[in-house]
Write an enzyme that holds these catalytic residues in place. Structure first.
Site, PDB file in Angstrom:
ATOM      1  N   ASN A 152      88.899   1.227 -98.053  1.00 28.24           N
ATOM      2  CA  ASN A 152      89.596   2.259 -97.304  1.00 28.24           C
ATOM      3  C   ASN A 152      90.994   2.455 -97.859  1.00 28.24           C
ATOM      4  O   ASN A 152      91.645   1.513 -98.325  1.00 28.24           O
ATOM      5  CB  ASN A 152      89.598   1.972 -95.796  1.00 28.24           C
ATOM      6  N   GLU A 173      94.508   4.379 -96.792  1.00 30.34           N
ATOM      7  CA  GLU A 173      95.242   5.051 -95.724  1.00 30.34           C
ATOM      8  C   GLU A 173      96.354   5.936 -96.273  1.00 30.34           C
ATOM      9  O   GLU A 173      96.733   5.846 -97.446  1.00 30.34           O
ATOM     10  CB  GLU A 173      95.852   4.015 -94.767  1.00 30.34           C
ATOM     11  N   CYS A 222      87.774   6.456 -95.677  1.00 29.29           N
ATOM     12  CA  CYS A 222      87.092   5.189 -95.413  1.00 29.29           C
ATOM     13  C   CYS A 222      86.402   4.647 -96.655  1.00 29.29           C
ATOM     14  O   CYS A 222      86.072   5.393 -97.581  1.00 29.29           O
ATOM     15  CB  CYS A 222      86.059   5.376 -94.312  1.00 29.29           C
ATOM     16  N   GLU A 231      83.380   3.583 -97.123  1.00 25.41           N
ATOM     17  CA  GLU A 231      82.043   4.120 -97.359  1.00 25.41           C
ATOM     18  C   GLU A 231      82.113   5.440 -98.117  1.00 25.41           C
ATOM     19  O   GLU A 231      81.387   5.658 -99.093  1.00 25.41           O
ATOM     20  CB  GLU A 231      81.305   4.351 -96.030  1.00 25.41           C
ATOM     21  N   CYS A 240      82.292   4.808 -89.155  1.00 27.82           N
ATOM     22  CA  CYS A 240      82.792   5.855 -88.263  1.00 27.82           C
ATOM     23  C   CYS A 240      81.868   7.075 -88.326  1.00 27.82           C
ATOM     24  O   CYS A 240      80.979   7.165 -89.181  1.00 27.82           O
ATOM     25  CB  CYS A 240      84.225   6.237 -88.628  1.00 27.82           C
ATOM     26  N   CYS A 260      81.843   8.996 -91.713  1.00 30.78           N
ATOM     27  CA  CYS A 260      81.067   8.300 -92.747  1.00 30.78           C
ATOM     28  C   CYS A 260      79.570   8.445 -92.502  1.00 30.78           C
ATOM     29  O   CYS A 260      78.791   8.640 -93.429  1.00 30.78           O
ATOM     30  CB  CYS A 260      81.455   6.830 -92.816  1.00 30.78           C
TER      31      CYS A 260
END
Length: 139
Positions: free
Chosen positions: A42, A44, A53, A55, A86, A89
């Site tokens: 991930n 940010e 993210c 994934e 999430c 994803c």
């Protein structure tokens, strides 16, 4: 590739996460039909909505390299339960993965839950929903 090796690669990928705001490290490893492994972590941003993210990073890396057929994915984070992807994803997985493809979710304690894409996001929005239209705006 074994599930354990794929999970190990995801765990290694999480160490590269850029998470100065949440400090929540997530790693992902995606295996393609060609046998290639794409890692993601991930990443940010101070403008939170543009965060990506692990994934999706792994999926987008594979797609950008021309890969379109996938075998399985592993995702690891430091959570109480195996880390659930999430909603964003899950929708991206639904776009690029077969509904029966295996996704292993895990935590650092070694708990693993293996699910299909369909189990992660049942009744997902798909390209079929767009192609069924007649080109007119509904009233």
């Amino acid at each position: 590739m074994s599930k354990e090796l794929l999970l190990s690669k995801a765990k290694e990928a999480r160490k590269r996460a850029y998470v100065p705001y949440s400090t929540f490290h997530v790693g992902a490893a995606l295996q393609t039909k060609n046998g290639n492994i794409y890692l993601g972590c991930n990443i940010e941003n101070a403008a939170y909505p543009v965060t990506c993210c692990a994934e999706r990073v792994a999926i987008f890396k594979a797609i950008s390299e021309g890969e379109t057929e996938f075998v399985e994915m592993a995702v690891v984070a430091d959570t109480e339960r195996p880390v659930p992807p999430c909603g964003s994803c899950r929708q991206v997985m639904s776009e690029f993965f077969a509904q029966t493809m295996t996704v292993h979710i895990s935590n650092l304690q070694g708990e693993v839950k293996t699910m299909s894409v369909e189990q992660l996001l049942p009744f997902s929005f798909s390209s079929q929903d767009l192609s069924d239209r007649d080109g007119k705006v509904s009233e």
